[in-house]
Motif scaffolding. Structure first.
Motif, PDB file in Angstrom:
ATOM      1  N   PHE A   1       0.861  -1.182   0.000  1.00 39.58           N
ATOM      2  CA  PHE A   1       0.000   0.000   0.000  1.00 39.58           C
ATOM      3  C   PHE A   1       0.900   1.237   0.000  1.00 39.58           C
ATOM      4  N   ARG A   2       0.686   2.129  -0.959  1.00 37.30           N
ATOM      5  CA  ARG A   2       1.377   3.416  -0.970  1.00 37.30           C
ATOM      6  C   ARG A   2       0.350   4.480  -0.593  1.00 37.30           C
ATOM      7  N   LEU A   3       0.539   5.071   0.564  1.00 33.36           N
ATOM      8  CA  LEU A   3      -0.487   5.938   1.141  1.00 33.36           C
ATOM      9  C   LEU A   3      -0.619   7.248   0.373  1.00 33.36           C
ATOM     10  N   SER A   4      -1.870   7.599   0.085  1.00 33.19           N
ATOM     11  CA  SER A   4      -2.191   8.863  -0.565  1.00 33.19           C
ATOM     12  C   SER A   4      -3.127   9.652   0.344  1.00 33.19           C
ATOM     13  N   ALA A   5      -3.425  10.884  -0.041  1.00 37.71           N
ATOM     14  CA  ALA A   5      -4.267  11.743   0.796  1.00 37.71           C
ATOM     15  C   ALA A   5      -5.639  11.110   1.028  1.00 37.71           C
ATOM     16  N   TYR A   6      -6.108  11.182   2.271  1.00 39.49           N
ATOM     17  CA  TYR A   6      -7.390  10.615   2.654  1.00 39.49           C
ATOM     18  C   TYR A   6      -8.474  11.690   2.549  1.00 39.49           C
ATOM     19  N   ASP A   7      -9.635  11.294   2.032  1.00 41.59           N
ATOM     20  CA  ASP A   7     -10.805  12.175   2.007  1.00 41.59           C
ATOM     21  C   ASP A   7     -11.491  12.033   3.372  1.00 41.59           C
ATOM     22  N   ILE A   8     -11.139  12.913   4.301  1.00 40.28           N
ATOM     23  CA  ILE A   8     -11.541  12.741   5.698  1.00 40.28           C
ATOM     24  C   ILE A   8     -13.056  12.763   5.868  1.00 40.28           C
ATOM     25  N   GLU A   9     -13.737  13.704   5.214  1.00 47.23           N
ATOM     26  CA  GLU A   9     -15.187  13.804   5.388  1.00 47.23           C
ATOM     27  C   GLU A   9     -15.905  12.568   4.866  1.00 47.23           C
ATOM     28  N   LYS A  10     -15.399  11.999   3.797  1.00 47.05           N
ATOM     29  CA  LYS A  10     -16.010  10.792   3.235  1.00 47.05           C
ATOM     30  C   LYS A  10     -15.735   9.583   4.119  1.00 47.05           C
TER      31      LYS A  10
ATOM     32  N   GLU B   1       4.877  12.151  -3.388  1.00 45.99           N
ATOM     33  CA  GLU B   1       6.340  12.172  -3.256  1.00 45.99           C
ATOM     34  C   GLU B   1       6.815  11.736  -1.866  1.00 45.99           C
ATOM     35  N   ASP B   2       5.899  11.676  -0.888  1.00 50.99           N
ATOM     36  CA  ASP B   2       6.275  11.159   0.432  1.00 50.99           C
ATOM     37  C   ASP B   2       6.608   9.668   0.352  1.00 50.99           C
ATOM     38  N   ASP B   3       5.953   8.978  -0.579  1.00 43.04           N
ATOM     39  CA  ASP B   3       6.185   7.552  -0.839  1.00 43.04           C
ATOM     40  C   ASP B   3       6.147   6.723   0.456  1.00 43.04           C
ATOM     41  N   ILE B   4       5.067   6.900   1.221  1.00 44.73           N
ATOM     42  CA  ILE B   4       4.884   6.130   2.459  1.00 44.73           C
ATOM     43  C   ILE B   4       4.246   4.792   2.099  1.00 44.73           C
ATOM     44  N   ARG B   5       4.955   3.714   2.420  1.00 42.62           N
ATOM     45  CA  ARG B   5       4.485   2.389   2.016  1.00 42.62           C
ATOM     46  C   ARG B   5       4.352   1.463   3.219  1.00 42.62           C
ATOM     47  N   LEU B   6       3.329   0.610   3.146  1.00 37.68           N
ATOM     48  CA  LEU B   6       3.162  -0.477   4.104  1.00 37.68           C
ATOM     49  C   LEU B   6       3.133  -1.773   3.303  1.00 37.68           C
ATOM     50  N   VAL B   7       3.969  -2.724   3.716  1.00 36.71           N
ATOM     51  CA  VAL B   7       4.117  -3.978   2.978  1.00 36.71           C
ATOM     52  C   VAL B   7       3.672  -5.145   3.849  1.00 36.71           C
ATOM     53  N   PHE B   8       2.766  -5.952   3.322  1.00 37.89           N
ATOM     54  CA  PHE B   8       2.273  -7.132   4.025  1.00 37.89           C
ATOM     55  C   PHE B   8       2.812  -8.390   3.352  1.00 37.89           C
ATOM     56  N   SER B   9       3.325  -9.311   4.167  1.00 36.27           N
ATOM     57  CA  SER B   9       3.791 -10.606   3.673  1.00 36.27           C
ATOM     58  C   SER B   9       3.124 -11.687   4.516  1.00 36.27           C
ATOM     59  N   ASP B  10       3.639 -12.897   4.463  1.00 31.28           N
ATOM     60  CA  ASP B  10       3.045 -13.971   5.247  1.00 31.28           C
ATOM     61  C   ASP B  10       3.523 -13.966   6.697  1.00 31.28           C
ATOM     62  N   VAL B  11       4.320 -12.952   7.082  1.00 32.63           N
ATOM     63  CA  VAL B  11       4.806 -12.890   8.468  1.00 32.63           C
ATOM     64  C   VAL B  11       4.334 -11.651   9.216  1.00 32.63           C
TER      65      VAL B  11
ATOM     66  N   GLN C   1      -6.534   2.682   2.731  1.00 30.41           N
ATOM     67  CA  GLN C   1      -7.500   2.870   1.661  1.00 30.41           C
ATOM     68  C   GLN C   1      -7.295   1.774   0.617  1.00 30.41           C
ATOM     69  N   LYS C   2      -8.379   1.199   0.179  1.00 27.28           N
ATOM     70  CA  LYS C   2      -8.276   0.101  -0.777  1.00 27.28           C
ATOM     71  C   LYS C   2      -7.594   0.526  -2.073  1.00 27.28           C
ATOM     72  N   HIS C   3      -7.865   1.757  -2.509  1.00 23.34           N
ATOM     73  CA  HIS C   3      -7.282   2.172  -3.786  1.00 23.34           C
ATOM     74  C   HIS C   3      -5.781   2.469  -3.674  1.00 23.34           C
ATOM     75  N   ASP C   4      -5.231   2.418  -2.437  1.00 21.54           N
ATOM     76  CA  ASP C   4      -3.790   2.615  -2.259  1.00 21.54           C
ATOM     77  C   ASP C   4      -2.991   1.325  -2.453  1.00 21.54           C
ATOM     78  N   LEU C   5      -3.677   0.211  -2.674  1.00 24.10           N
ATOM     79  CA  LEU C   5      -2.972  -1.052  -2.929  1.00 24.10           C
ATOM     80  C   LEU C   5      -2.367  -1.001  -4.336  1.00 24.10           C
ATOM     81  N   ILE C   6      -1.041  -0.986  -4.410  1.00 28.31           N
ATOM     82  CA  ILE C   6      -0.363  -0.863  -5.711  1.00 28.31           C
ATOM     83  C   ILE C   6       0.298  -2.167  -6.151  1.00 28.31           C
ATOM     84  N   GLU C   7       0.379  -3.136  -5.236  1.00 27.17           N
ATOM     85  CA  GLU C   7       0.942  -4.434  -5.607  1.00 27.17           C
ATOM     86  C   GLU C   7       0.140  -5.529  -4.915  1.00 27.17           C
TER      87      GLU C   7
END
Length: 215
Positions: free
Chosen positions: A11-20, A138-148, A184-190
């Motif tokens: 997941f590469r985090l992008s701006a969140y629509d807070i009100e939504k 450009e912040d390129d904040i990523r969270l990576v999930f594996s089997d561990v 956010q689901k749409h932040d899943l890039i891989e």
């Protein structure tokens, strides 16, 4: 070997629509509280199995209905309280009716105030989302999930640390200790969403899926 051994989900985090997203996060927090309360009284067998909620209550539905009921009951208490005070004066049995009327009025006022304080889960949701609308590509904040577990640039959280996860229309919310990760689901890039859902269901079986209530 795990079926997810050679897979990773990024997941590469992008701006969140807070009100939504705030109503969805609030509903997930509310559902998490209900889930924790239920599991305290569940058997070991129940706790070992996945807990899934697919109810279409709508976001924040339970709290909204609860607040409306409180407001109605409080309004009735105010009317009855006033009626008993007036009746006490008219009938001459002032002390009894005064005491009853005052109690009903006090209960009514307290109930009205409580019903207008707003949804506490929405306040918590606002805190969790605070600042997340400032994320930049450009912040390129990523969270990576594996089997561990889940890995960020600065930390690693194994799945055994996670308590549960929630899913809404647009989000996954993972809870570990006092911390919450909102994705956010749409932040899943891989990786694919369905495969990611299978992964976290396998390693974090306690979960709930909250679907938006269609009018």
């Amino acid at each position: 070997m795990s079926e997810f051994a050679d897979m990773k989900f990024v997941f590469r985090l992008s701006a969140y629509d807070i009100e939504k997203l705030k109503p969805q996060v609030a509903s997930a927090l509310e559902r998490r509280s209900e889930l924790v309360a239920r599991l305290k009284h569940a058997s070991k067998k129940t706790r070992a199995n996945a807990v899934e909620d697919t109810g279409r209550r709508g976001y924040g539905g339970f709290h909204r209905r609860s607040s409306k009921i409180t407001l109605i009951v409080s309004s009735v208490s105010l009317v009855l309280g006033a009626a008993f005070l007036i009746g006490g004066v008219a009938l001459g049995n002032f002390v009894f009716f005064l005491a009853l009327g005052v109690l009903l009025l006090a209960a009514g006022v307290y109930g009205v105030i409580s019903s207008r304080r707003g949804n506490p889960y929405e306040r918590d949701a606002a805190k969790l989302l605070d600042g997340k609308d400032k994320f930049l590509a450009e912040d390129d904040i990523r969270l990576v999930f594996s089997d561990v577990g889940m890995r960020s640039q600065r930390s690693f959280i194994p799945y055994k640390e996670f308590q549960c996860w929630m899913e809404t229309d647009d989000l996954f919310m993972l809870i570990y200790g006092p911390l919450v990760t909102i994705l956010q689901k749409h932040d899943l890039i891989e990786g694919e969403l369905n495969d990611f859902r299978r992964l976290i269901t396998k390693y974090i079986p306690i979960h709930a899926r909250i679907k938006h209530e269609q009018s």
